[in-house]
Design a protein around this motif. Structure first.
Motif, PDB file in Angstrom:
ATOM      1  N   ASN A   1      -2.863 149.399  34.463  1.00 20.84           N
ATOM      2  CA  ASN A   1      -1.540 150.030  34.479  1.00 20.84           C
ATOM      3  C   ASN A   1      -1.254 150.511  35.895  1.00 20.84           C
ATOM      4  N   ALA A   2      -0.534 149.702  36.640  1.00 20.45           N
ATOM      5  CA  ALA A   2      -0.188 150.008  38.033  1.00 20.45           C
ATOM      6  C   ALA A   2       1.231 150.545  38.152  1.00 20.45           C
ATOM      7  N   SER A   3       1.777 151.074  37.066  1.00 24.54           N
ATOM      8  CA  SER A   3       3.161 151.546  37.087  1.00 24.54           C
ATOM      9  C   SER A   3       3.270 152.871  37.822  1.00 24.54           C
ATOM     10  N   ALA A   4       4.492 153.223  38.156  1.00 25.66           N
ATOM     11  CA  ALA A   4       4.750 154.512  38.791  1.00 25.66           C
ATOM     12  C   ALA A   4       4.851 155.632  37.764  1.00 25.66           C
ATOM     13  N   MET A   5       5.512 155.359  36.616  1.00 21.25           N
ATOM     14  CA  MET A   5       5.854 156.445  35.690  1.00 21.25           C
ATOM     15  C   MET A   5       5.749 156.051  34.222  1.00 21.25           C
ATOM     16  N   SER A   6       5.087 154.949  33.891  1.00 20.65           N
ATOM     17  CA  SER A   6       5.184 154.401  32.538  1.00 20.65           C
ATOM     18  C   SER A   6       3.833 154.335  31.844  1.00 20.65           C
ATOM     19  N   ILE A   7       3.792 154.831  30.615  1.00 21.91           N
ATOM     20  CA  ILE A   7       2.637 154.707  29.740  1.00 21.91           C
ATOM     21  C   ILE A   7       2.962 153.619  28.720  1.00 21.91           C
ATOM     22  N   PHE A   8       2.019 152.712  28.498  1.00 19.36           N
ATOM     23  CA  PHE A   8       2.282 151.559  27.637  1.00 19.36           C
ATOM     24  C   PHE A   8       1.364 151.548  26.417  1.00 19.36           C
ATOM     25  N   ASN A   9       1.898 151.016  25.310  1.00 22.31           N
ATOM     26  CA  ASN A   9       1.107 150.655  24.140  1.00 22.31           C
ATOM     27  C   ASN A   9       0.962 149.141  24.157  1.00 22.31           C
ATOM     28  N   VAL A  10      -0.287 148.672  24.188  1.00 20.33           N
ATOM     29  CA  VAL A  10      -0.565 147.246  24.381  1.00 20.33           C
ATOM     30  C   VAL A  10      -1.120 146.651  23.102  1.00 20.33           C
ATOM     31  N   ARG A  11      -0.554 145.520  22.700  1.00 21.48           N
ATOM     32  CA  ARG A  11      -1.064 144.802  21.532  1.00 21.48           C
ATOM     33  C   ARG A  11      -0.764 143.319  21.688  1.00 21.48           C
ATOM     34  N   ILE A  12      -1.481 142.505  20.937  1.00 25.39           N
ATOM     35  CA  ILE A  12      -1.249 141.056  20.885  1.00 25.39           C
ATOM     36  C   ILE A  12      -1.149 140.702  19.406  1.00 25.39           C
ATOM     37  N   PRO A  13       0.049 140.690  18.844  1.00 21.41           N
ATOM     38  CA  PRO A  13       0.180 140.451  17.400  1.00 21.41           C
ATOM     39  C   PRO A  13      -0.579 139.201  16.959  1.00 21.41           C
ATOM     40  N   GLY A  14      -1.393 139.364  15.934  1.00 21.69           N
ATOM     41  CA  GLY A  14      -2.168 138.254  15.396  1.00 21.69           C
ATOM     42  C   GLY A  14      -3.517 138.058  16.050  1.00 21.69           C
ATOM     43  N   LEU A  15      -3.861 138.914  17.017  1.00 28.33           N
ATOM     44  CA  LEU A  15      -5.100 138.721  17.753  1.00 28.33           C
ATOM     45  C   LEU A  15      -5.789 140.076  17.945  1.00 28.33           C
ATOM     46  N   ALA A  16      -6.990 140.210  17.410  1.00 22.86           N
ATOM     47  CA  ALA A  16      -7.766 141.438  17.616  1.00 22.86           C
ATOM     48  C   ALA A  16      -8.304 141.466  19.038  1.00 22.86           C
ATOM     49  N   MET A  17      -8.488 142.680  19.547  1.00 21.67           N
ATOM     50  CA  MET A  17      -9.006 142.882  20.895  1.00 21.67           C
ATOM     51  C   MET A  17     -10.288 143.703  20.811  1.00 21.67           C
ATOM     52  N   THR A  18     -11.295 143.301  21.563  1.00 23.73           N
ATOM     53  CA  THR A  18     -12.537 144.064  21.646  1.00 23.73           C
ATOM     54  C   THR A  18     -12.613 144.716  23.016  1.00 23.73           C
ATOM     55  N   VAL A  19     -12.547 146.037  23.049  1.00 24.08           N
ATOM     56  CA  VAL A  19     -12.593 146.773  24.310  1.00 24.08           C
ATOM     57  C   VAL A  19     -14.035 146.798  24.803  1.00 24.08           C
TER      58      VAL A  19
ATOM     59  N   ALA B   1       0.445 129.872  20.417  1.00 24.20           N
ATOM     60  CA  ALA B   1       0.701 130.887  21.433  1.00 24.20           C
ATOM     61  C   ALA B   1       0.649 132.282  20.816  1.00 24.20           C
ATOM     62  N   TYR B   2       0.358 133.266  21.664  1.00 26.43           N
ATOM     63  CA  TYR B   2       0.328 134.674  21.267  1.00 26.43           C
ATOM     64  C   TYR B   2       1.108 135.481  22.304  1.00 26.43           C
ATOM     65  N   THR B   3       1.857 136.454  21.837  1.00 23.03           N
ATOM     66  CA  THR B   3       2.631 137.307  22.732  1.00 23.03           C
ATOM     67  C   THR B   3       1.827 138.551  23.101  1.00 23.03           C
ATOM     68  N   ILE B   4       1.729 138.822  24.392  1.00 17.59           N
ATOM     69  CA  ILE B   4       1.138 140.057  24.893  1.00 17.59           C
ATOM     70  C   ILE B   4       2.272 141.057  25.064  1.00 17.59           C
ATOM     71  N   VAL B   5       2.151 142.210  24.405  1.00 17.88           N
ATOM     72  CA  VAL B   5       3.216 143.216  24.412  1.00 17.88           C
ATOM     73  C   VAL B   5       2.724 144.465  25.122  1.00 17.88           C
ATOM     74  N   SER B   6       3.478 144.934  26.102  1.00 13.14           N
ATOM     75  CA  SER B   6       3.227 146.248  26.711  1.00 13.14           C
ATOM     76  C   SER B   6       4.498 147.068  26.513  1.00 13.14           C
ATOM     77  N   GLU B   7       4.508 147.843  25.441  1.00 10.11           N
ATOM     78  CA  GLU B   7       5.699 148.574  25.026  1.00 10.11           C
ATOM     79  C   GLU B   7       5.646 149.998  25.574  1.00 10.11           C
ATOM     80  N   ALA B   8       6.718 150.420  26.257  1.00 11.49           N
ATOM     81  CA  ALA B   8       6.781 151.795  26.735  1.00 11.49           C
ATOM     82  C   ALA B   8       6.640 152.753  25.568  1.00 11.49           C
ATOM     83  N   ILE B   9       5.949 153.894  25.779  1.00  6.82           N
ATOM     84  CA  ILE B   9       5.643 154.752  24.630  1.00  6.82           C
ATOM     85  C   ILE B   9       6.888 155.382  24.021  1.00  6.82           C
ATOM     86  N   ASP B  10       8.003 155.434  24.767  1.00  8.34           N
ATOM     87  CA  ASP B  10       9.239 155.953  24.160  1.00  8.34           C
ATOM     88  C   ASP B  10      10.080 154.829  23.563  1.00  8.34           C
ATOM     89  N   ARG B  11       9.530 153.602  23.557  1.00  9.79           N
ATOM     90  CA  ARG B  11      10.167 152.430  22.936  1.00  9.79           C
ATOM     91  C   ARG B  11      11.503 152.082  23.591  1.00  9.79           C
TER      92      ARG B  11
END
Length: 620
Positions: free
Chosen positions: A272-290, A325-335
């Motif tokens: 997250n290299a943003s200046a002011m943004s917090i993101f919720n990250v998901r890839i619908p249909g695909l589990a992620m292992t941190v 294909a799978y969509t990578i979503v980085s949604e701002a926390i205020d939507r």
């Protein structure tokens, strides 16, 4: 964009760094990767040349001038190896000073890149050579620490390969740099926040929202918020009303694409290299292992979504098995907007892009009242309470007489406390139990004045809670307490002392500080003895999240997890009205920046210096 690709390649060839074959085009011109490594322009080797200047940047069909490194946004990937010596020559072609901070890297403080703290900065038309040993591995990033250049594109990723075998197994990787871009100059953004802190909030509750139920608030909750001139939707100071959310420099319509072969283990290095943004990250249909957080390996934990605050990094492994294909979503926390990219077996493929989810409402916990006995409040939960034009701050500690319109608002609340509003969510509540803490009872090191309009009454440890907006989603969500260090912590001594630092502010004036004192007021630094072990507790007295970053060190979050395996972090997101404790071994001598990584918060005063002494054998 009119950037000359040949000029870019000539410049790279003339420098000490060699562009990896996978990165012969700038980020905006290429997508997809046929091999193991990230497909962003990549620099490697013991000697790397970086040039900071202005370049045109185009997104969504509009072009502006960005502050870039080697002409691209984001800047090139720096691919280094643990055990090598890095020599990075940085040339400034701007008409103003600049700098580069190597975020998360452990190095001598003189190489840390913070003007006025660790070095003087890089003057126009001058070259500064950073040189330091690489003693760690993982995912990191680099950015300007001068002015507001970071918001103009001055950032890029760092990948450090381990000296030995990588405990994380993967077949292919992609670096995902999340960021925010506005065609409004960041100095103008900061000015608007100072003039009207809710300027960018276009998602306020409305009469129409109340009537159709979209606001999800009762009549009495709405009355309370209205009388207090507060809004439970004041979540991000700057949001999608001005920002376009980028992934690897691509806007949502431009669809950056990373390739995979079905069955491969794909490592995604998310920054997250943003200046002011917090993101919720998901890839619908695909589990992620941190598998990695802030560059440090953690025990693998599978999830469906994670929140990444400003300046944090997470590495995840995904294993798509289908030829789709799978969509990578980085949604701002205020939507208010989202970044979007694609993982696919072939270029040109796309997947469904989910709609923005409903705007979350802040809650009582965000007011710093999460630890209160709600049963003593007439049995009311006040679940919708929080935030807004009252400075977006908790009621605790506020001098309401100094805030226009607040006297009537509090009188209205007093009326509700007396049971004058039958059937409302506040009915029957004894408001005397909600009086703000007397400033005289504030912590001894806190300065209470115009710069502090709130003190949390009952801040709680929220490390195990789902973060803002993800409380009720039907799938798995990563929380800080899920993180367990893969290797035992090196220093397992108990702390020798405790330190409490309050995150304070005044939203109406857009002033931010530590312990009520802005850095520009000439504050005393936070002092540590070399190698001492200290438990630091951060108390967020405000109603904004603050990603707090310490330079030159990692700290261990006190999560209550397995002993000796507390997760190591260099940045932690402190939720509104929450407190976070970490154990710090001050083992890197020098002067180190310590600040909120919300760029506007830092520039409005939430910055200080951590000084570690003595510095025996270290040149000052």
């Amino acid at each position: 964009m009119t950037l000359d690709r040949r000029a870019l390649l000539r410049g790279a060839a003339a420098g000490g760094g060699a562009l990896a074959l996978s990165g012969l085009l700038p980020a905006w011109a290429q997508t997809g990767s046929p091999g193991l490594r990230s497909d962003l322009p990549t620099l490697t080797g013991p000697n790397i040349d970086l040039t900071i200047g202005h370049s045109p940047f185009t997104v969504n069909g509009r072009t502006a001038t960005a502050t870039t490194i080697n002409g691209v946004l984001p800047a090139p990937v720096l691919r280094l190896r643990e055990g090598q010596n890095a020599r990075l020559s940085v040339t400034n072609t701007l008409d103003e000073d600049t700098s580069i901070h190597w975020h998360g890297l452990l190095l001598p403080f003189q190489m840390d890149g913070v003007p006025g703290v660790s070095f003087p900065g890089i003057k126009p038309r001058e070259t500064f050579v950073y040189e330091f040993p690489i003693i760690q591995s993982g995912t990191f990033w680099y950015h300007s620490h001068s002015g507001l250049q970071e918001a103009l594109g001055h950032y890029g990723p760092i990948v450090i390969d381990p000296a030995g075998a990588d405990p994380v197994g993967y077949d292919r990787e992609h670096v995902l740099v999340l960021s925010d871009w506005s065609f409004m100059n960041p100095h103008d953004i900061l000015l608007k926040l100072k003039q009207s802190p809710g300027y960018f909030n276009r998602q306020r509750t409305t009469l129409a929202g109340f009537l159709n139920g979209n606001d999800r608030m009762s009549l009495e909750e709405r009355r309370m918020w209205g009388e207090m001139r507060m809004d439970p939707r004041d979540i991000l100071d700057v949001n999608g009303s001005t920002y376009t959310y980028l992934i690897n420099g691509h806007g949502p319509q431009e669809n950056w694409t990373g390739l995979f072969r079905p069955g491969e283990r794909v490592r995604l290095r998310v920054i997250n290299a943003s200046a002011m943004s917090i993101f919720n990250v998901r890839i619908p249909g695909l589990a992620m292992t941190v598998v990695n957080a802030d560059g440090e390996n953690v025990r693998p934990v599978e999830t469906d979504e994670f929140q990444i605050s400003v300046a944090e990094t997470y590495d995840v492994i995904v294993r798509p098995t289908e030829d789709r294909a799978y969509t990578i979503v980085s949604e701002a926390i205020d939507r208010s907007g989202m970044g979007r990219a694609t993982l696919a077996p072939r270029l040109g493929m796309t997947a469904e892009v989910p709609a923005l989810r409903e705007v979350p409402n802040l809650t009582m916990k965000d007011m710093g009242m999460g630890g209160m006995d709600h049963g003593a409040m007439g049995g009311q939960s006040m679940g919708g309470m929080n935030h807004g034009a009252m400075g977006g701050q908790p009621m605790a500690g506020m001098d309401h007489s100094t805030m226009p319109g607040m006297a009537s608002g509090m009188a209205g609340m007093a009326g509700m406390a007396q049971g004058s509003q039958p059937g409302g969510g506040m009915s029957g509540m004894d408001m005397s139990g909600m009086n703000m803490r007397d400033p005289e009872n504030a912590p001894p090191d806190m300065e209470v004045g115009v710069g502090v309009d709130s003190i949390a009454m009952a801040p709680t440890n929220r490390l195990g809670e789902r973060p803002t907006g993800l409380e009720n989603v039907p799938h798995r969500v990563l929380v800080y307490t899920d993180l367990v260090s893969l290797q035992p912590n090196k220093d397992q001594r108990p702390p020798s002392r405790n330190m409490e630092i309050h995150l304070t502010g005044n939203m109406e004036r857009f002033m931010w500080s530590f312990d009520g004192k802005k850095f520009s007021d000439g504050v005393e630094p936070f002092r540590f003895e070399l190698n001492e072990r200290v438990r630091v507790t951060l108390v967020n007295d405000s109603m904004m999240a603050h990603p707090i970053h310490l330079h030159g060190h990692f700290f261990e979050l006190v999560t209550g997890g397995p002993a000796g395996h507390q997760p190591l972090k260099h940045t932690v997101n402190v939720l509104p009205g929450a407190k976070v404790s970490f154990d710090l071994t001050a083992d890197n001598p020098g002067d180190w920046a310590f600040h909120c990584h919300m760029l506007m918060h830092m520039h409005a005063g939430m910055f200080n210096v951590v000084t570690v002494r003595p510095m025996d054998g270290v040149a000052s």
